[in-house]
Design an enzyme around this catalytic site. Structure first.
Site, mmCIF file in Angstrom:
data_model
loop_
_atom_site.group_PDB
_atom_site.id
_atom_site.type_symbol
_atom_site.label_atom_id
_atom_site.label_comp_id
_atom_site.label_asym_id
_atom_site.label_seq_id
_atom_site.Cartn_x
_atom_site.Cartn_y
_atom_site.Cartn_z
ATOM 1 N N SER A 92 0.938 -1.419 0.100
ATOM 2 C CA SER A 92 -0.096 0.041 -0.041
ATOM 3 C C SER A 92 0.817 1.120 -0.138
ATOM 4 O O SER A 92 1.929 1.416 -0.824
ATOM 5 C CB SER A 92 -0.982 -0.010 1.204
ATOM 6 O OG SER A 92 -2.153 0.901 1.065
ATOM 7 N N ASP A 204 -9.959 -4.147 -5.583
ATOM 8 C CA ASP A 204 -9.105 -3.491 -4.425
ATOM 9 C C ASP A 204 -10.275 -2.334 -4.209
ATOM 10 O O ASP A 204 -10.701 -1.525 -5.139
ATOM 11 C CB ASP A 204 -8.008 -2.804 -5.052
ATOM 12 C CG ASP A 204 -7.205 -2.280 -3.634
ATOM 13 O OD1 ASP A 204 -7.617 -1.377 -3.159
ATOM 14 O OD2 ASP A 204 -6.091 -2.908 -3.132
ATOM 15 N N HIS A 259 -8.503 -4.688 -0.250
ATOM 16 C CA HIS A 259 -7.278 -4.059 -0.223
ATOM 17 C C HIS A 259 -6.578 -4.981 1.011
ATOM 18 O O HIS A 259 -5.507 -4.924 0.925
ATOM 19 C CB HIS A 259 -7.442 -2.542 0.115
ATOM 20 C CG HIS A 259 -6.121 -1.884 0.233
ATOM 21 N ND1 HIS A 259 -5.375 -1.663 -0.915
ATOM 22 C CD2 HIS A 259 -5.562 -1.291 1.192
ATOM 23 C CE1 HIS A 259 -4.177 -0.996 -0.497
ATOM 24 N NE2 HIS A 259 -4.295 -0.690 0.814
#
Length: 278
Positions: A92, A204, A259
């Site tokens: 991320s 995501d 995610h």
């Protein structure tokens, strides 16, 4: 310190696998990489693994250049302990931190950089972000105060690219979206990589657009343009095209992964990460 470095070096020689360094993302911590490490140890026993513990969750709000500054001496220590090379797995927002590290470390020995669902081309909106906020938050992020918050460093509003180029003091210079006197150095350092692995997917629910994980992004009409159509790729601003043409760039588009699941999905780790950790 010297004794510790010698021990780490001998451990790496005995295992035969390069060391892995995990860097977590926004509002995360070092434990986010635990499942990845467990899987690595099962498939590559005794692989040296490090997950940086220098941040609390609130520290991830800090400007990204500050995060780079904090992490850099720790990464240098790992590189010295493993002169034959290391691998980076960056999740991320951590992927953007790693961009900064790899662009500014002149003599890094990072073999493979694996960016796991990272907003490498920027962030604009998101599944749970109200449309009105998405449209107007540039007024805050594109200010001196807004750049003191990490997300502001990579917020890329396709409708206000002039302001983005003027105020973004992290992503814009790294991607050469603004005049950057250091771009030649960034490119030279980034190209020390042997492999760049980009992983993302259409389900995501945080990275917007999701193809930012693969260096794609919105045009002014909010249509997603692929990496190869981005100016920084066409001009090879920081080495992305060189890596791709040299078959050193590998991308994965994996459906049905939210995610938070990227660091917890066994198939992703086994088939998209482990194979590069040799």
């Amino acid at each position: 310190m010297e004794g510790q470095l010698i021990f780490l070096f001998l451990l790496n020689v005995c295992t035969g696998y390069k060391a892995v360094v995990f860097i977590h993302g926004f509002n995360g911590d070092s434990k986010d990489g635990n499942f990845i490490n467990d899987t690595i140890q099962k498939m590559h026993p005794n692989t040296p693994y490090y997950s940086l513990c220098v941040f609390t969750k609130t520290d991830t709000f800090k400007p990204l250049w500050r995060e780079v500054e904090i992490i850099k001496p720790h990464l240098v220590q790992y590189m010295k302990a493993h002169p034959q090379g290391i691998h980076l797995i960056c999740y991320s927002q951590g992927g953007l931190v790693c961009r900064g590290l790899l662009s500014t470390l002149q003599d890094h020995n990072v073999d493979t950089f694996i960016a796991l669902s990272s907003p490498l081309a920027g962030l604009y909106g998101g599944k749970d972000v109200p449309q009105r906020l998405t449209r107007n938050i540039y007024r805050f992020f594109y200010s001196k105060i807004g750049q003191w918050i990490s997300i502001g460093n990579y917020w890329k509003d396709p409708h206000h690219l002039t302001l983005y180029g003027e105020y973004s003091n992290y992503l814009a210079p790294l991607n050469n979206d603004s005049a950057s006197p250091n771009i030649a150095e960034y490119k030279r350092n980034f190209l020390r990589l042997k492999k760049l692995v980009l992983i993302g997917g259409p389900d995501d629910d945080v990275i917007s657009p999701w193809k930012s994980s693969l260096f794609g992004f919105y045009d002014k009409n909010e249509n997603v343009q692929e990496m190869v159509n981005q100016r920084y790729y066409v001009e090879d601003s920081f080495g992305l095209r060189t890596l791709n043409e040299g078959k050193r760039l590998h991308t994965y588009s994996i459906p049905n992964i939210s995610h938070r699941q990227w660091v917890r999905n066994l198939d992703v780790i086994k088939h998209s990460i482990i194979k590069w950790l040799t």
